[in-house]
Scaffold this active site. Structure first.
Site, mmCIF file in Angstrom:
data_model
loop_
_atom_site.group_PDB
_atom_site.id
_atom_site.type_symbol
_atom_site.label_atom_id
_atom_site.label_comp_id
_atom_site.label_asym_id
_atom_site.label_seq_id
_atom_site.Cartn_x
_atom_site.Cartn_y
_atom_site.Cartn_z
ATOM 1 N N GLU A 1 0.870 -1.162 0.000
ATOM 2 C CA GLU A 1 0.000 0.000 0.000
ATOM 3 C C GLU A 1 0.917 1.224 0.000
ATOM 4 O O GLU A 1 1.820 1.316 0.836
ATOM 5 C CB GLU A 1 -0.881 0.001 1.261
ATOM 6 C CG GLU A 1 -1.907 1.099 1.191
ATOM 7 C CD GLU A 1 -2.760 1.245 2.450
ATOM 8 O OE1 GLU A 1 -2.750 0.344 3.315
ATOM 9 O OE2 GLU A 1 -3.432 2.286 2.534
ATOM 10 N N ARG B 1 5.269 -12.756 9.713
ATOM 11 C CA ARG B 1 6.007 -11.556 9.349
ATOM 12 C C ARG B 1 7.317 -11.484 10.113
ATOM 13 O O ARG B 1 7.488 -12.089 11.167
ATOM 14 C CB ARG B 1 5.165 -10.290 9.537
ATOM 15 C CG ARG B 1 4.648 -10.008 10.921
ATOM 16 C CD ARG B 1 4.020 -8.598 10.990
ATOM 17 N NE ARG B 1 2.984 -8.357 9.991
ATOM 18 C CZ ARG B 1 2.881 -7.221 9.265
ATOM 19 N NH1 ARG B 1 3.739 -6.243 9.413
ATOM 20 N NH2 ARG B 1 1.904 -7.076 8.419
ATOM 21 N N LYS C 1 4.315 0.679 10.086
ATOM 22 C CA LYS C 1 4.421 1.895 9.276
ATOM 23 C C LYS C 1 3.938 3.112 10.061
ATOM 24 O O LYS C 1 4.472 4.197 9.887
ATOM 25 C CB LYS C 1 3.594 1.753 7.999
ATOM 26 C CG LYS C 1 4.315 0.981 6.909
ATOM 27 C CD LYS C 1 3.664 1.267 5.567
ATOM 28 C CE LYS C 1 3.082 0.008 5.008
ATOM 29 N NZ LYS C 1 2.351 0.177 3.768
HETATM 30 P P1 ATP Z 1 -0.176 -1.754 6.917
HETATM 31 O O1 ATP Z 1 -1.016 -2.704 6.102
HETATM 32 O O2 ATP Z 1 -0.389 -1.824 8.374
HETATM 33 O O3 ATP Z 1 -0.116 -0.379 6.383
HETATM 34 P P2 ATP Z 1 1.968 -3.405 6.021
HETATM 35 O O4 ATP Z 1 3.352 -3.437 6.582
HETATM 36 O O5 ATP Z 1 1.154 -4.637 6.000
HETATM 37 O O6 ATP Z 1 1.297 -2.250 6.807
HETATM 38 P P3 ATP Z 1 1.688 -3.291 3.164
HETATM 39 O O7 ATP Z 1 2.069 -2.208 2.232
HETATM 40 O O8 ATP Z 1 0.283 -3.724 3.179
HETATM 41 O O9 ATP Z 1 2.099 -2.791 4.592
HETATM 42 O O10 ATP Z 1 2.645 -4.532 2.945
HETATM 43 C C1 ATP Z 1 2.909 -5.073 1.695
HETATM 44 C C2 ATP Z 1 3.249 -6.527 1.819
HETATM 45 O O11 ATP Z 1 4.372 -6.716 2.667
HETATM 46 C C3 ATP Z 1 2.122 -7.321 2.406
HETATM 47 O O12 ATP Z 1 1.929 -8.468 1.595
HETATM 48 C C4 ATP Z 1 2.590 -7.689 3.771
HETATM 49 O O13 ATP Z 1 2.084 -8.940 4.129
HETATM 50 C C5 ATP Z 1 4.102 -7.714 3.617
HETATM 51 N N1 ATP Z 1 4.752 -7.365 4.879
HETATM 52 C C6 ATP Z 1 4.550 -6.261 5.615
HETATM 53 N N2 ATP Z 1 5.273 -6.276 6.750
HETATM 54 C C7 ATP Z 1 5.968 -7.433 6.744
HETATM 55 C C8 ATP Z 1 6.906 -8.051 7.647
HETATM 56 N N3 ATP Z 1 7.279 -7.464 8.788
HETATM 57 N N4 ATP Z 1 7.411 -9.262 7.306
HETATM 58 C C9 ATP Z 1 7.059 -9.849 6.157
HETATM 59 N N5 ATP Z 1 6.192 -9.334 5.263
HETATM 60 C C10 ATP Z 1 5.641 -8.137 5.546
#
Ligand code: ATP
Ligand code: MG
Length: 566
Positions: free
Chosen positions: A42, A267, A277
């Site tokens: 995102e 994760r 984030k």
């Molecule tokens: P949010 O959704 O809370 O804004 P997010 O870290 O999930 O934060 P995204 O942009 O949705 O942000 O993440 C993109 C991809 O990265 C998603 O598929 C998510 O599952 C993966 N991802 C995010 N954080 C991690 C992590 N700490 N370890 C592994 N994969 C991650």
């Protein structure tokens, strides 16, 4: 804290659980053996090392199985998303070495299709326009132990819903006054199935679609269908989406569209830092750090500016593996990965961080010798350079002790050490300032020891680095420590926040380090090992021509491990 996993070369041919699933799928000729993965960020922040794990995993699987890797922005929330983030994310993914070729997608490109699908669900009696506000909706939702309540709007006819949805789209109703919801099951034990929101009214400018929409699909009504449109075969996501899976299944089945297989993994969490984030944004906006690319940040941009290479990050991701169970990886493993890479590739140099003047009394005034030094002791093909030697030098303050214990193998009055690539010197006297600090050492050198050995066979135990005072390049050097003082910088039950754990000494700026002269011309973005002091990277942002600024990427050894053993 989990123990760090074995290095991959020790692991042998064992395959992670996702590789095993794909192996089985290919044996069964599922998707005709094709593997297509994606990374779906995102664009509401910069990428961090956790995202790198997901990128390496998805792009790595596509590569391994000769498949395809897509980059898709899940841009359904215009209030928080910006072009700046899109650009930075693309740069980071590319830098990590993941190649989406011509498959760059945006969920917003699917808005028309998603709208048409919403209409189809309304027509089928599977979606309805609801007039509950956010509070009422929460009340109706129930809890984990209590079923939700159906609201009066649930019984609206498809005709009425079509009309209302059309008018939502036309901008007839205020923001937040109505939603479109899936009609699933208000009593489901899975809260995600209790008539989730598919569309909300929000007048916000979208970074790609501008003002053409005032209704936006929810993430849940977008993500699974976007994977379906792109024919993603293995939709890999983190564990928190496990209980969204039945909802994505419901949408794909109700619409009769291609159904990607979702696989969840744990994760990445790292010690001594935060990965959310929201928290990273707060560190930036409240100026606890210098920006998203501050070298202390766990962002890809921060790590890059610190001097991490993409190869080291890939190797780290490979080493930590992929698991189903959540765990926290010790930051030391990330540092170890960059050390391993830079140890092989970074040219060596001498840099004195905290200078102490040395005068070699028996060395002729005004004379200069250029001594040969190896650029890499184990890689002769990296060549040699010369370093000037003269009567006045700088050494590290730490390399001298007035009351030195027996086992101190560096300088003290009456003791002899080897100057790297130069001569043996013996300290004969010291000079102090009025407050008693040692400001200068008086020494003698033995001309017969050039190259570092004495012809009479006498040994010295210590070898120290140095620079010639008249020739040295003056430079700013920045030393970094963990951004947080504790392993797990969470909000505290007493109402404190993660910010309470910030390390007040996470950066030390040394204004006048003394480096061997050639380093004045060091190019931004280049790596060096300053012997005994660690790996350094020429800051690409703050360096100017002839005025490099050096960021310490990592120390030579894991100083933290040493500390905890004491
Ligand atoms: P949010 O959704 O809370 O804004 P997010 O870290 O999930 O934060 P995204 O942009 O949705 O942000 O993440 C993109 C991809 O990265 C998603 O598929 C998510 O599952 C993966 N991802 C995010 N954080 C991690 C992590 N700490 N370890 C592994 N994969 C991650
Ligand atoms: Mg997310």
């Amino acid at each position: 804290m989990s123990t760090p996993p074995e290095k991959s070369e020790d692991k042998g041919p064992s395959r992670n659980f996702i590789q095993q699933i794909i192996d089985t799928d290919r044996v069964a000729s599922k998707n005709n053996g094709l593997v297509r993965t994606r990374f779906p960020p995102e664009p509401n922040g910069y990428l961090h090392i956790g995202h790198a794990k997901s990128i390496c995993l998805n792009a790595g699987l596509a590569h391994e199985f000769n498949g395809e890797f897509n980059l898709r922005f899940d841009d359904t929330n215009p209030a928080k998303e910006e072009q700046e983030y899109v650009d930075a994310i693309m740069e980071d993914v590319r830098w990590l070495g993941a190649d989406w070729e011509d498959r760059l997608y945006f969920a917003s490109d699917y808005f028309d299709q998603l709208h048409a699908w919403a209409v189809r669900l309304i027509e089928a009696g599977k979606a309805y326009v609801c007039d509950l506000n956010a509070d009422q909706m929460r009340e109706h939702r129930g809890t984990l132990t209590e079923p939700g309540k159906e609201c009066q709007y649930r019984m609206r006819s498809p005709e009425e819903n079509l009309d209302l949805f059309e008018r939502m789209k036309a901008g007839e109703f205020p923001d937040g006054s109505r939603t479109l919801r899936a009609k699933i099951d208000m009593a489901s034990p899975n809260l995600n199935l209790r008539d989730p929101v598919m569309y909300r009214i929000k007048r916000a400018h979208h970074h790609r679609t501008g003002d053409s929409w005032c209704i936006y699909p929810s993430y849940d009504f977008t993500h699974g269908q976007s994977d379906s449109i792109e024919k993603v075969t293995h939709s890999i996501c983190t564990l928190e989406f496990e209980n969204h899976r039945p909802l994505y299944d419901w949408f794909c089945e109700s619409l009769g569209i291609y159904h990607p297989q979702q696989i969840e993994f744990a994760r990445l969490n790292l010690s001594y830092t935060v990965m959310s984030k929201r928290k990273l944004l707060q560190l930036v906006t409240e100026k606890h750090v210098g920006g998203w690319d501050d070298p202390r940040m766990p962002t890809i941009g921060g790590l890059r500016r610190r001097g991490y290479t993409s190869a080291a990050i890939r190797s780290f991701c490979d080493r930590i593996g992929v698991a189903k169970a959540a765990s926290t990886i010790d930051m030391a493993w990330l540092e170890d990965a960059i050390r391993e890479d830079l140890n092989q590739h970074a040219p060596r140099a001498m840099g004195v961080l905290r200078p102490l003047k040395v005068v070699i009394e028996n060395y002729p005034e005004g004379e200069v010798e250029y001594l040969e030094a190896a650029n890499h002791p184990q890689n002769p093909e990296m060549g040699t350079r010369t370093v000037p030697f003269s009567r006045e030098l700088y050494i590290e303050q730490d390399d001298f002790k007035e009351d030195a214990p027996k086992k101190f193998f560096r300088l003290s009055v009456g003791r002899e050490v080897r100057l790297r690539y130069a001569y043996f010197i013996t300290c004969t006297d010291i000079v102090k300032d009025s407050s008693g600090n040692v400001t200068e050492l008086r020494c003698t050198y033995d001309p017969a020891t050039q190259g570092g050995n004495a012809p009479d066979g006498r040994k010295v135990k210590g070898t120290i680095h140095w620079v010639s005072a008249d020739h040295a390049a003056n430079a700013e050097v920045r030393l970094y420590d963990h951004l947080f003082r504790v392993e797990n910088p969470n909000d505290t039950p007493e109402g404190g926040t993660f910010l309470d754990h910030l390390n007040p000494n996470s950066v030390e700026q040394i204004a006048n380090a003394q480096l061997e002269p050639a380093l004045a011309a060091a190019q931004p973005g280049s790596h060096f090992q300053f012997e005994r002091n660690g790996y350094f990277f020429v800051d690409p942002v703050d360096s100017a021509t002839g005025k490099p600024v050096f960021n310490r990427t990592a120390t030579l050894r894991d100083t933290w491990a040493k500390l905890s053993k004491r």
